[in-house]
Design a protein around this motif. Structure first.
Motif, short mmCIF file in Angstrom:
data_model
loop_
_atom_site.label_atom_id
_atom_site.label_comp_id
_atom_site.label_asym_id
_atom_site.label_seq_id
_atom_site.Cartn_x
_atom_site.Cartn_y
_atom_site.Cartn_z
N SER A 120 47.23 23.74 -81.08
CA SER A 120 46.00 23.47 -80.33
C SER A 120 45.90 22.03 -79.82
O SER A 120 44.99 21.29 -80.18
N PRO A 121 46.86 21.62 -78.97
CA PRO A 121 46.88 20.23 -78.51
C PRO A 121 45.98 19.99 -77.30
O PRO A 121 45.51 20.92 -76.66
N ASN A 122 45.76 18.71 -77.00
CA ASN A 122 45.17 18.30 -75.72
C ASN A 122 46.30 18.20 -74.70
O ASN A 122 47.43 17.88 -75.06
N THR A 123 45.96 18.42 -73.43
CA THR A 123 47.01 18.40 -72.40
C THR A 123 47.12 17.03 -71.72
O THR A 123 47.51 16.95 -70.56
N ASN A 124 46.76 15.96 -72.45
CA ASN A 124 46.84 14.64 -71.82
C ASN A 124 47.91 13.76 -72.44
O ASN A 124 48.03 12.60 -72.09
N LEU A 127 53.02 15.85 -78.02
CA LEU A 127 52.74 16.15 -79.43
C LEU A 127 53.24 14.99 -80.29
O LEU A 127 54.24 14.35 -79.97
N HIS A 128 52.53 14.74 -81.40
CA HIS A 128 52.92 13.61 -82.26
C HIS A 128 53.12 14.07 -83.70
O HIS A 128 53.10 15.28 -83.99
N LEU A 129 53.31 13.12 -84.60
CA LEU A 129 53.62 13.43 -85.99
C LEU A 129 52.55 14.31 -86.65
O LEU A 129 52.87 15.21 -87.42
N GLY A 130 51.28 14.05 -86.33
CA GLY A 130 50.20 14.89 -86.86
C GLY A 130 50.35 16.33 -86.41
O GLY A 130 50.13 17.27 -87.17
N HIS A 131 50.73 16.53 -85.14
CA HIS A 131 50.97 17.88 -84.63
C HIS A 131 52.14 18.54 -85.36
O HIS A 131 52.15 19.76 -85.54
N ILE A 132 53.14 17.73 -85.74
CA ILE A 132 54.28 18.30 -86.47
C ILE A 132 53.80 18.93 -87.78
O ILE A 132 54.14 20.06 -88.09
N ARG A 133 52.99 18.20 -88.54
CA ARG A 133 52.48 18.78 -89.80
C ARG A 133 51.65 20.03 -89.51
O ARG A 133 51.78 21.05 -90.19
N ASN A 134 50.82 19.96 -88.49
CA ASN A 134 49.98 21.10 -88.11
C ASN A 134 50.83 22.32 -87.78
O ASN A 134 50.62 23.42 -88.30
N ASN A 135 51.82 22.13 -86.90
CA ASN A 135 52.67 23.24 -86.48
C ASN A 135 53.49 23.81 -87.62
O ASN A 135 53.61 25.03 -87.76
N THR A 155 48.62 32.12 -82.86
CA THR A 155 47.92 31.74 -81.63
C THR A 155 47.62 30.26 -81.60
O THR A 155 47.75 29.56 -82.60
N GLN A 156 47.22 29.79 -80.45
CA GLN A 156 46.69 28.43 -80.33
C GLN A 156 45.66 28.42 -79.22
O GLN A 156 45.68 29.28 -78.34
N ILE A 157 44.74 27.47 -79.30
CA ILE A 157 43.83 27.25 -78.18
C ILE A 157 44.18 25.89 -77.59
O ILE A 157 44.21 24.89 -78.30
N ILE A 158 44.51 25.88 -76.32
CA ILE A 158 44.97 24.65 -75.67
C ILE A 158 43.76 23.96 -75.03
O ILE A 158 43.04 24.56 -74.22
N ASN A 159 43.56 22.71 -75.42
CA ASN A 159 42.41 21.94 -74.92
C ASN A 159 42.76 21.35 -73.56
O ASN A 159 43.14 20.20 -73.44
N ASP A 160 42.61 22.20 -72.54
CA ASP A 160 43.13 21.86 -71.20
C ASP A 160 42.06 21.40 -70.22
O ASP A 160 42.29 21.33 -69.03
N ARG A 161 40.86 21.13 -70.74
CA ARG A 161 39.79 20.70 -69.83
C ARG A 161 39.05 19.54 -70.49
O ARG A 161 39.24 19.25 -71.66
N GLY A 162 38.19 18.89 -69.70
CA GLY A 162 37.38 17.81 -70.26
C GLY A 162 37.80 16.45 -69.74
O GLY A 162 38.74 16.31 -68.96
N ILE A 163 37.13 15.44 -70.24
CA ILE A 163 37.32 14.08 -69.73
C ILE A 163 38.72 13.55 -70.00
O ILE A 163 39.27 12.77 -69.23
N HIS A 164 39.36 14.01 -71.12
CA HIS A 164 40.68 13.46 -71.47
C HIS A 164 41.72 13.74 -70.39
O HIS A 164 42.48 12.85 -70.00
N ILE A 165 41.76 14.99 -69.88
CA ILE A 165 42.76 15.30 -68.85
C ILE A 165 42.37 14.64 -67.52
O ILE A 165 43.23 14.20 -66.75
N CYS A 166 41.05 14.50 -67.27
CA CYS A 166 40.61 13.83 -66.03
C CYS A 166 41.05 12.36 -66.02
O CYS A 166 41.35 11.80 -64.96
#
Length: 593
Positions: A120-124, A127-135, A155-166
């Protein structure tokens, strides 16, 4: 029926017969090495039901078991511990029933399905070390649940909207000069991540400039021109402005391709994907329904809340006064949507860091109050942060511990240590590179998964690639050693297809069979506790037991043919269980090393 089940039934029978009492349960533990016995019955808990001296109670139960259970050869009582000696024939019979069983300990899939969400990452950014443990945690728990008999959807929910990607989009428009992953040779997630960092640098400069001109710090943080551009872009995206939506699709597309490469290298996969851009409006209808049912209430400003104070929590907003959703609204809607999409789902596991503990308590409680029966089978797989010896990770400054870089570093660390030990002289270059990757990733995965998920980890790359101790490479090396034994046994013409005709076991053979016997229960326990650490540490114990066996008995050099056959069969089964256990952790094992 395993020996614990046999003994449990007979101990209850003994207590009923001797003391006239019903014993609700029997507590077992392995017999301590310094006492004679194979399994120990703990007498102390029985004192709640049976009054008396624990030693005398143990003696009476032990005598009963010896008389009425053919597998029980002898017993002894040390204080409140009843140590039972089990006949070797029991262990031999057990081993002969499992030695040809593929994936021993795995249970056939049932109709009950569970959905495991992870990544469930952000699209901006990458992936980092924290995502590695998560995955690694999410993937492994999914595999363990599958082995325990559950049908599993990953499954995953991809955080593909919001201010971060903008922010990344605005920075690319300003500074990108039209560059793409193809034109730069960069992975798409890294390219987009670079613009997220570029945004932050510009934003900080603009704040500093405004403050220097006399603007208040907090006002400057809100009025920095580049942030206002990102906020305007978000409004355009929400309004469906075609040019903005096209850029959003293009840049997210770059990121997804980059993520795919990382997931493939990490060895994780997904059955379904959910996108926040599709789900962020979900849940609003549910809030309306909840208002009618009295689950939620409306404040004077029109915002909608739930009062959880009677449950030891607080009031929680589920809809803003302007009618827009908050994350909680979206998560409510997404959970319900997942069950609609997969009607056989009867539970969900959310792999999310421990900073979200409160959020999930609230989410699960709301779903329960809304009357969804499956809400009783929701679990937050909460985990602690991973640190490197160099210190905490940061993302906005661009000093994040990148997942791809870490995996490449682990492969290089494995190469350096393997070459120093001189273990790979017979390998060609391609075989070496493949093995370095297997060892490096095995070291990374095992080091992270052997720790209880709730604990914070200090990850030391060099320590993880040690070929001694509780490490992935140590276990991989033992597996490769067994494969070498099996190849030699085959070249010697040793036939292991039939049962070995012996009635007595060497102590080390018996200990190894006892360790194998624990594997099915370990899988179920790991599934019940959502803990890959139980599988990892079981595998280490099995490998330690095998190495002790290997050092103290002759395998291929044994003169008695039947004993030699049994020892080769035992070695083969241990290797199979190591391979299956490591598969549950997403770790590969090498055929030679």
């Amino acid at each position: 029926m395993n020996i614990q089940e046999v003994l449990s039934h007979k101990v209850k029978e003994a207590v009923k017969s001797i003391f006239g009492q019903e014993l609700p349960s029997v507590e077992f533990q392995p017999t301590r090495k310094d006492f004679e016995g194979d399994i120990t019955i703990v007498v102390f808990p029985m004192l709640r039901v049976v009054k008396g001296n624990p030693v005398q109670i143990g003696e009476q139960i032990g005598a009963y078991l010896q008389e009425y259970v053919e597998e029980v050869l002898a017993y002894n009582v040390i204080k409140g511990f009843l140590n039972i000696v089990i006949d070797d024939v029991f262990y031999l019979n057990f081993f002969n029933t499992i030695k040809e069983t593929p994936h021993f300990g795995f249970v056939e899939e049932s109709k009950e399905a569970v959905m495991v969400e992870y990544s469930s990452p952000n699209t901006n950014k990458p992936l980092h070390l924290g995502h590695i443990r998560n995955n690694l945690l999410g993937y492994s728990v999914a595999e363990i649940l599958k082995a325990s008999g559950k049908k599993v959807y990953k499954t995953q929910i991809i955080n593909d909207r919001g201010i971060h990607i903008c922010k990344s989009m605005v920075a690319w428009q300003k500074f990108g000069n039209g560059e793409t992953p193809a034109s730069t040779g960069l992975k798409g997630d890294k390219l987009v991540g670079n613009y997220y960092v570029a945004f932050d640098k510009t934003y900080k400069k603009q704040i500093a400039h405004l403050v220097a001109e006399g603007t208040d710090q907090k006002v400057a943080e809100k009025e920095a021109p580049i942030l206002q551009e990102a906020q305007e872009m978000l409004l355009k995206w929400e309004a469906g402005e075609p040019e903005t939506v096209d850029l959003w699709k293009t840049m997210n597309g770059w990121v997804y391709k980059g993520f795919e490469v990382t997931y493939k290298n990490l060895g994780v996969d997904f059955d379904t994907m959910y996108y926040e851009s599709d789900t962020y409006l979900l849940g609003k209808d549910v809030v309306e329904e909840g208002l009618k049912k009295g689950v939620f209430f409306k404040k004077e400003d029109g915002s909608v809340w739930i009062d959880l104070t009677e449950d030891g929590l607080d009031e929680k907003i589920v809809l803003r006064s302007d009618g827009t959703a908050v994350y909680m609204t979206q998560d409510i809607g997404t959970a319900i949507q997942r069950v609609k999409d997969h009607p056989d789902v009867n539970g969900m596991v959310y792999t999310v860091g421990n900073e979200q503990d409160y959020h999930f308590k609230v989410l699960f409680l709301i779903l329960k109050k809304l009357g969804f029966l499956w809400s009783n089978k929701l679990h937050h797989l909460s985990y602690g942060m991973v640190d490197l010896p160099s210190g905490k990770m940061k993302s906005r400054e661009g000093t994040v511990v990148d997942a791809d870089d870490l995996m490449a570093d682990m492969t290089q660390t494995a190469a350096t240590i393997s070459e120093e030990l001189g273990k790979l002289e017979e390998y060609n270059e391609e075989e070496k590179q493949s093995l370095y990757k297997m060892i490096g990733l095995g070291a990374l995965k095992y080091y992270i998964l052997k720790v209880d998920p709730k604990k914070r980890i200090l990850f030391d790359p060099e320590e993880s690639v040690d070929f001694q101790g509780n490490t992935g490479p140590f276990i991989q090396y033992t597996y490769a050693r067994i494969q070498s034994i099996l190849r030699k046994a085959e070249s010697m013409g040793i036939d292991i297809s039939n049962d070995a005709k012996i009635s007595e076991l060497h102590g080390k053979e018996k200990e190894l069979i006892k360790q194998l016997q624990l594997f099915p229960d370990t899988i179920q326990l790991a599934a019940d506790n959502y803990s890959p650490a139980l599988i990892a540490n079981y595998t280490y114990d099995l490998v330690k037991e095998f190495n002790s066996f290997y050092q103290q008995v002759s395998i291929l050099g044994e003169s008695n043919e039947e004993k030699r056959v049994l020892r080769v069969q035992l070695s083969s089964k241990v290797a199979e269980v190591i391979k299956d256990a490591f598969k549950l952790l997403g770790i590969e094992v090498p055929e030679r090393m």
